[in-house]
Design a protein around this motif. Structure first.
Motif, mmCIF file in Angstrom:
data_model
loop_
_atom_site.group_PDB
_atom_site.id
_atom_site.type_symbol
_atom_site.label_atom_id
_atom_site.label_comp_id
_atom_site.label_asym_id
_atom_site.label_seq_id
_atom_site.Cartn_x
_atom_site.Cartn_y
_atom_site.Cartn_z
ATOM 1 N N LEU A 110 -47.886 47.708 -26.114
ATOM 2 C CA LEU A 110 -48.658 47.205 -25.522
ATOM 3 C C LEU A 110 -47.807 45.871 -24.835
ATOM 4 O O LEU A 110 -47.038 45.341 -25.326
ATOM 5 N N LYS A 111 -48.196 45.850 -23.370
ATOM 6 C CA LYS A 111 -47.603 44.814 -22.742
ATOM 7 C C LYS A 111 -48.556 43.909 -22.109
ATOM 8 O O LYS A 111 -49.861 44.301 -22.155
ATOM 9 N N PRO A 112 -48.284 42.365 -21.940
ATOM 10 C CA PRO A 112 -49.250 41.520 -21.338
ATOM 11 C C PRO A 112 -50.105 41.997 -20.186
ATOM 12 O O PRO A 112 -51.141 41.717 -20.047
ATOM 13 N N GLU A 113 -49.291 42.854 -19.301
ATOM 14 C CA GLU A 113 -49.993 43.251 -18.168
ATOM 15 C C GLU A 113 -51.001 44.512 -18.352
ATOM 16 O O GLU A 113 -51.841 44.909 -17.477
ATOM 17 N N ASP A 114 -51.276 44.762 -19.541
ATOM 18 C CA ASP A 114 -52.137 45.802 -20.008
ATOM 19 C C ASP A 114 -53.421 45.313 -20.374
ATOM 20 O O ASP A 114 -54.512 45.853 -20.441
ATOM 21 N N THR A 115 -53.751 43.837 -20.390
ATOM 22 C CA THR A 115 -54.643 43.164 -20.650
ATOM 23 C C THR A 115 -55.768 43.250 -19.425
ATOM 24 O O THR A 115 -55.393 43.327 -18.336
ATOM 25 N N ALA A 116 -56.843 43.841 -20.007
ATOM 26 C CA ALA A 116 -57.918 44.189 -19.070
ATOM 27 C C ALA A 116 -59.217 44.670 -19.812
ATOM 28 O O ALA A 116 -58.950 44.674 -20.862
ATOM 29 N N MET A 117 -60.314 44.739 -19.129
ATOM 30 C CA MET A 117 -61.619 45.462 -19.638
ATOM 31 C C MET A 117 -61.322 47.081 -19.573
ATOM 32 O O MET A 117 -60.965 47.282 -18.551
ATOM 33 N N TYR A 118 -61.317 47.768 -20.554
ATOM 34 C CA TYR A 118 -61.110 49.035 -20.553
ATOM 35 C C TYR A 118 -62.547 49.789 -20.510
ATOM 36 O O TYR A 118 -63.241 49.794 -21.419
ATOM 37 N N TYR A 119 -62.759 50.695 -19.506
ATOM 38 C CA TYR A 119 -63.774 51.521 -19.677
ATOM 39 C C TYR A 119 -63.609 53.146 -19.609
ATOM 40 O O TYR A 119 -62.604 53.746 -19.235
ATOM 41 N N CYS A 120 -64.415 53.910 -20.241
ATOM 42 C CA CYS A 120 -64.428 55.279 -20.074
ATOM 43 C C CYS A 120 -65.559 55.762 -19.073
ATOM 44 O O CYS A 120 -66.522 55.294 -19.050
ATOM 45 N N ALA A 121 -65.392 56.926 -18.564
ATOM 46 C CA ALA A 121 -66.187 57.228 -17.602
ATOM 47 C C ALA A 121 -66.288 58.882 -17.527
ATOM 48 O O ALA A 121 -65.315 59.629 -18.281
#
Length: 127
Positions: free
Chosen positions: A86-97
């Motif tokens: 993992l990288k800092p730029e992977d920081t996010a809200m993750y959703y499945c759809a």
């Protein structure tokens, strides 16, 4: 009613790993037409990985060779997103759809193609 519930998010240092889960229930349960997306603050939602026709997966270039989508061996309604290096730029809200019909190409990574969404789980990667 279709419900998707994500879990497994958290905080991790760069280089670490996390595994997110997505439990699906309702009419679309078991459908292969699911995907993972993420949205960082101030940015548009983007596709991370998605199933296309034939049951194959496609991944965004930014996560290839680091992220892997797997299914629960005992319960096809549970989908995982294994995230490594993992990288800092992977920081996010993750959703499945999910959606009822799969597409054949890159539109599997297009958020606008999906009708059903979970509430998201936060992933924070520190440097």
């Amino acid at each position: 009613q279709v419900h998707l519930v994500e879990s497994g998010g958290g905080s991790v240092q760069a280089g670490g790993s996390l595994r997110l889960s997505c439990a699906t229930s309702g009419y679309i349960a078991g459908s292969r037409c699911r995907g993972w997306f993420r949205q960082a603050p101030g940015k548009e939602r983007e596709g991370v990985a998605g199933f296309i026709t034939g049951g194959r997966l496609i991944y965004a270039d930014s996560v290839k060779d680091r992220f892997t989508v797997t299914r629960d061996d005992a319960n096809d309604d549970v989908l995982y997103l294994e995230m490594n290096s993992l990288k800092p730029e992977d920081t996010a809200m993750y959703y499945c759809a999910a959606k009822r019909e799969c597409s054949s190409g890159p539109t599997a990574l297009s958020p606008s193609q999906y009708s059903y969404w979970g509430q998201g789980t936060q992933v924070t990667v520190s440097s």
